[in-house]
Design an enzyme around this catalytic site. Structure first.
Site, PDB file in Angstrom:
ATOM      1  N   LYS A   2       0.837  -1.203   0.000  1.00  0.00           N
ATOM      2  CA  LYS A   2       0.000   0.000   0.000  1.00  0.00           C
ATOM      3  C   LYS A   2       0.878   1.263   0.000  1.00  0.00           C
ATOM      4  O   LYS A   2       2.092   1.167   0.232  1.00  0.00           O
ATOM      5  CB  LYS A   2      -0.911  -0.014   1.234  1.00  0.00           C
ATOM      6  N   TYR A  60      15.308  30.669   6.825  1.00  0.00           N
ATOM      7  CA  TYR A  60      14.138  31.318   7.424  1.00  0.00           C
ATOM      8  C   TYR A  60      14.207  31.304   8.945  1.00  0.00           C
ATOM      9  O   TYR A  60      14.504  30.271   9.545  1.00  0.00           O
ATOM     10  CB  TYR A  60      12.853  30.578   7.023  1.00  0.00           C
TER      11      TYR A  60
HETATM   12  C1  LIG Z   1      -0.246  -1.784   6.761  1.00  0.00           C
HETATM   13  C2  LIG Z   1      -0.792  -3.045   7.278  1.00  0.00           C
HETATM   14  C3  LIG Z   1       0.069  -4.130   7.514  1.00  0.00           C
HETATM   15  C4  LIG Z   1       1.578  -4.052   7.398  1.00  0.00           C
HETATM   16  O1  LIG Z   1       2.110  -3.432   8.544  1.00  0.00           O
HETATM   17  P1  LIG Z   1       3.699  -3.392   8.817  1.00  0.00           P
HETATM   18  O2  LIG Z   1       3.800  -2.952  10.225  1.00  0.00           O
HETATM   19  O3  LIG Z   1       4.270  -2.379   7.889  1.00  0.00           O
HETATM   20  O4  LIG Z   1       4.220  -4.750   8.585  1.00  0.00           O
HETATM   21  C5  LIG Z   1      -0.515  -5.318   7.907  1.00  0.00           C
HETATM   22  N1  LIG Z   1      -1.847  -5.428   8.072  1.00  0.00           N
HETATM   23  C6  LIG Z   1      -2.702  -4.397   7.862  1.00  0.00           C
HETATM   24  C7  LIG Z   1      -4.160  -4.582   8.073  1.00  0.00           C
HETATM   25  C8  LIG Z   1      -2.192  -3.164   7.484  1.00  0.00           C
HETATM   26  O5  LIG Z   1      -3.035  -2.142   7.288  1.00  0.00           O
END
Ligand SMILES: *Cc1c(COP(=O)(O)O)cnc(C)c1O
Length: 382
Positions: free
Chosen positions: A48, A275
């Site tokens: 994702k 800045y």
């Molecule tokens: C993002 C996500 C993961 C992965 O999490 P990590 O800590 O990056 O391994 C796993 N399960 C769900 C439901 C998620 O949303």
């Protein structure tokens, strides 16, 4: 020289600031994770947020080469893009969909939605019935994260509802850990026990379901959390969410963030820099301007704390980080000049700068650091 060469020079992705991605590292991390879990356990590569900023397609392909079985995305769009790029493996949407148009697109592209309510289950049934296709879904149950998922006490009733939906094919049941990276919290044990209880009441009738619970931290912490599949994000990208595991597993970071010094200047003692003049030179100094800023994803919260590497050695960033540029104190570094390559994340020689260090400096977390890089940064696949 010819005009076309001029154009190429202007388009050089390494002109100012860029990200380098090593798919070989992702592939190797997937192999390491696959070796860590049982043969019967599936590896879901969580890609994702554009593969945690690495490029979703690049990561997906490398992870599948390394033995990942399925992919996880957050949104419908992310899933559709992977399908359009020709990826055919099972893909689970970890977020949920709220209307039948979205669900129809999901079904059409053979993406599996996550269901948390009977409303969603019935919508899936309607969409599947209209199209004459079975809808494969996963049910999410809340064991203590209190975000998506149905109430634990309603899970059995919801599964019965899904069973009555003839065109909805329940593939898996899962939950998500809220504190898996906190080794001292008892919440994970509680969540595990609740999940176990649910499984106990399901296994007889639903032994073919895919049960899953663990993110990266859960996967690395305890085999008991693995069940039939693990959903791994951060560890796939080469970082352990648990400090004790970084290093000994052989996970390799796949991303480097680099930029170039664009100008070096001599300034007097007592001069305010950038800045707000948050930094005043304490001696006559050499300062290097670097072509990267918060519009690229180098958080302003890192101002005055950030360390970078040039020629393998650390240097301090000074003053406020601005939208497009930041300044380094290079007074003692005659090796630095216009065009010097600055490593902001990743390794240079023996030294390495990690998203965990950025997080310590800026009060963030590695996940947020990785998906904070903006489109202005070209991603170069090595
Ligand atoms: C993002 C996500 C993961 C992965 O999490 P990590 O800590 O990056 O391994 C796993 N399960 C769900 C439901 C998620 O949303």
């Amino acid at each position: 020289m010819s005009k076309s060469q001029t154009v190429l020079v202007n388009a050089d992705p390494r002109q100012r600031a860029w990200i380098e991605i090593q798919p070989a590292a992702i592939e190797s991390n997937a192999r390491i994770l696959k070796d860590l879990i049982a043969d019967s356990c599936l590896l879901m590569a969580v890609v994702k947020a554009d593969g945690y900023g690495h490029g979703a397609q690049t990561v997906a392909r490398a992870a599948l080469l390394g033995g990942a079985d399925t992919l996880g995305v957050a949104t419908l769009q992310e899933g559709l893009e992977l399908r359009q790029s020709g990826i055919t493996c099972p893909i689970l949407l970890l977020g949920n969909l709220i209307n039948s148009e979205e669900l129809a697109a999901c079904l059409h592209s053979r993406l599996m939605p996550t269901i948390s309510s009977s409303r969603e289950a019935l919508l899936c049934q309607k969409v599947a019935e209209d199209r004459g296709v079975k809808f494969r879904v996963h049910l999410k149950v809340d064991t203590g994260m209190t975000r998506l998922g149905c109430d634990l006490t309603k899970a059995l009733a919801l599964i019965q509802t899904i069973d009555r939906c003839n065109d909805v094919d329940l593939q898996g049941v899962y939950s998500h850990l809220a504190l898996a990276d906190d080794e001292f919290s008892s919440v994970t044990t509680k969540q595990y026990q609740r999940f176990e209880e649910l499984l106990g009441s399901l296994k007889q009738k639903h032994h073919d379901l895919c049960f899953h619970l663990a993110n990266s931290a859960g996967t690395l912490r305890d085999q008991a959390f693995h069940y039939d599949m693990v959903r791994v994000g951060l560890a796939l990208y080469g970082y352990s969410p648990l400090k004790k595991f970084q290093g000994d597993l052989g996970l390799q970071p796949a991303l480097s963030l680099k930029a170039k010094v664009t100008l070096v200047r001599e300034v007097a003692k007592g001069v305010g820099v950038s800045y707000g003049h948050r930094f005043i030179t304490k001696r006559s100094s050499r300062l290097a301007v670097v072509g990267i800023g918060y519009a690229d994803g180098v958080s302003r919260a890192l101002s005055g704390r950030l360390l970078v590497l040039i020629n393998g050695r650390p240097l301090s960033q000074v003053g406020n980080i601005t939208m497009d540029q930041l300044v380094l104190d290079v007074t003692d570094r005659l090796d630095v000049g216009p065009g010097s390559v600055v490593t902001l994340l990743g390794s240079d020689g023996k030294n390495c700068i990690t998203p965990q260090q950025w997080s310590d400096w800026s009060g963030s977390i590695p996940w947020e650091v990785l998906c904070g890089f903006k489109n202005r940064l070209p991603r170069i696949v090595i």
